[in-house]
Enzyme design. Structure first.
Site, PDB file in Angstrom:
ATOM      1  N   ASP A  70      33.245  55.163 -17.080  1.00 25.11           N
ATOM      2  CA  ASP A  70      33.854  55.865 -15.962  1.00 25.11           C
ATOM      3  C   ASP A  70      33.600  57.371 -16.069  1.00 25.11           C
ATOM      4  O   ASP A  70      33.715  57.949 -17.151  1.00 25.11           O
ATOM      5  CB  ASP A  70      35.364  55.586 -15.971  1.00 25.11           C
ATOM      6  CG  ASP A  70      36.068  56.097 -14.737  1.00 25.11           C
ATOM      7  OD1 ASP A  70      35.685  55.698 -13.625  1.00 25.11           O
ATOM      8  OD2 ASP A  70      37.012  56.901 -14.887  1.00 25.11           O
ATOM      9  N   GLU A 108      28.677  55.709 -14.765  1.00 16.09           N
ATOM     10  CA  GLU A 108      29.052  56.145 -13.420  1.00 16.09           C
ATOM     11  C   GLU A 108      28.755  57.638 -13.352  1.00 16.09           C
ATOM     12  O   GLU A 108      29.512  58.458 -13.869  1.00 16.09           O
ATOM     13  CB  GLU A 108      30.528  55.884 -13.137  1.00 16.09           C
ATOM     14  CG  GLU A 108      30.912  56.282 -11.714  1.00 16.09           C
ATOM     15  CD  GLU A 108      32.400  56.503 -11.523  1.00 16.09           C
ATOM     16  OE1 GLU A 108      32.890  56.287 -10.397  1.00 16.09           O
ATOM     17  OE2 GLU A 108      33.088  56.915 -12.485  1.00 16.09           O
TER      18      GLU A 108
END
Length: 482
Positions: free
Chosen positions: A189, A248
């Site tokens: 993330d 990401e």
């Protein structure tokens, strides 16, 4: 032997919205385990699980309070182990979300001396001009401690200080915990933002006007972040089974993504350029070309748990055509749960919305709840659901589509089964269309052109029934070679 992930089809499972095993209105790990045969039959290669760790839920799991356990809302570690074993028995790989940019403010580290976090002493004003991606400033003052702490997202998500060697050691231990259990990799993330400018200097203003919320120029995307991923890659490579790291990394300029894909860093990074394109041939072609030119491997995505669903963005017919476009491109693909059912964005009433973006902006930004509504498995929709399902989803449910050869679900199954491989080359096509070849298969997509003749050859798959011509909003795969 080629790495398994190079042309894999991944399937994102938003855990709290996938499958509910105990009728409490929230998806869970046992629910996922029971539905794994559905995913095997869909034809995917791997699943990505969003965070299932203990969390207060300020950002629905992306505020982690313990990285080495399972939130009781979703089950237990034994449930996770059963899910992993069952997936592997069915030939499915499993990657899990890791959230290294920030923790929950309920994490024990935050209650301690906070040396693991980015803080600044109280002064005459905010430490700098950095904004939160969820609205408002990125700093919250802790009056009791007389210092500010940084949060690029919600105040309940304080940012870790990756200049501190202890943080690096902590996360290597966390990765080992899950690698040792047998996971096949991690989705990272906010992978580009871990290391902040140590000087905490102001970001140049004005901030870019862009649909990419992380288009920062100096505060993040720091050179030091690459050393972290070199360490993580060495760790992953020390395990058998070809473990994978997926970043990401949200930049509109793909040349800023490319350094993360060096041979000794991440294997994959999401390419979000298609997510933010309108249904226009020139824009989509430019996005594909720039991505292929900039990146050693392109990981394609049209939907995820943070963006509006393509049925709503493009239209229902167009979304089916987009599925054939996506699954014909070279490289790995990520599907988002419900994409294969043709689900649309749900326009929820304000009182049902739970996204911190909605709350932090006073409703100015609706947030991401509309794409997170739980999946409809049966025509009879559940009585309890953490976000309300529209009644119309009864006929979009897995049960309703299971045996319908014209349903979106059947289209995705066939597209994954017949997915072309090999080289990529554009072919001439009318304005408003896209046509390219993949080793003897021609992918033809008519976005806005007048109907035009399909190439001669064997029709493998079409997004809707068509004759000799392809109408606007449709796509086809034609085998023209051996």
């Amino acid at each position: 032997m080629p790495e398994w992930w190079r042309d894999a089809v991944f399937y994102e499972i938003y855990v709290r919205s996938f499958a509910d095993s105990n009728a409490d209105g929230v998806g869970d790990l046992p629910g996922i385990t029971r539905r794994l045969p559905y995913l095997r039959d869909l034809g995917i290669d791997a699943i990505w699980l969003t965070p299932f760790y203990p969390s207060p839920g300020a950002d629905h799991g992306y505020d982690v309070a313990d990285y080495a356990d399972v939130d009781p809302l979703f089950g237990t570690l034994d449930d996770f182990d059963e899910l992993l074993a069952s997936a592997h028995a069915l030939g499915l790989r499993v990657i899990v979300d890791i959230v290294p940019n920030h923790t929950s403010s309920a994490h024990p580290w935050f209650a301690e001396d906070r040396s693991r976090y980015v803080t600044a002493p109280k002064g005459d004003g905010l430490p700098n001009n950095w904004p939160s991606n969820f609205g408002g400033p990125a700093w919250t003052l802790d009056e009791e401690r007389g210092e500010y702490y940084l949060h690029l997202f919600a105040p309940e998500q304080p940012d870790l200080d990756w200049h501190n060697p202890q943080v690096r050691a902590d996360f290597e231990e966390i990765l080992r915990f899950w690698f040792d259990r047998g996971v096949d990799g991690f989705r990272i993330d906010v992978a580009h933002a871990l290391v902040k400018d140590a000087a905490l200097a102001d970001e140049p203003e004005p901030f870019p006007v862009t649909r990419f919320s992380s288009e920062w120029r100096t505060a993040i995307d720091r050179p030091e972040v690459h050393d972290i991923y070199r360490d993580w890659r060495r760790l992953g490579d020390s395990y058998d089974g070809d473990r994978v790291l997926v970043g990401e990394i949200v930049f509109s300029d793909q040349t800023r993504v490319a350094p993360y894909l060096r041979p000794d860093e991440l294997q994959l990074a999401f390419n979000f350029s298609l997510v933010f394109q309108d249904w226009k041939a020139d824009a989509i072609r430019a996005s594909i070309e720039s991505s292929l030119a900039a990146l050693p491997i392109v990981t394609w995505v049209l939907e995820n748990h943070d963006v509006t669903r393509i049925v709503t963005r493009f239209g229902e017919r167009e979304a089916r055509a987009a599925a054939l476009l996506l699954l014909a491109l070279p490289g790995p693909v990520f599907l988002y749960q419900g994409q294969e059912l043709g689900l649309e964005e749900v326009d929820l009433p304000d009182e049902a919305r739970q996204d911190p973006i909605f709350k932090r902006t006073g409703g100015e930004r609706k947030g991401r709840d509309g794409c997170r509504v739980p999946l409809p498995w049966t025509r009879e929709l559940p009585e309890r659901s953490w976000l309300p399902m529209p009644a119309s989803w009864s006929e979009r449910s897995v049960e309703a589509q299971a045996d319908d050869p014209l349903a979106a679900l059947s289209l995705y199954r066939r597209a994954i089964e017949l997915r072309p491989s090999g080289g990529f080359a554009w072919r001439e096509s009318p304005p408003g269309s896209l046509v390219f070849t993949r080793d003897g298969v021609v992918c033809t997509v008519n976005l806005s052109a007048e109907a035009f003749a399909l190439p001669e050859g064997e029709v493998l798959l079409t997004s809707e029934p068509v004759g000799a011509e392809l109408p606007p909003g449709a796509a086809a795969w034609i085998r023209t070679g051996p």
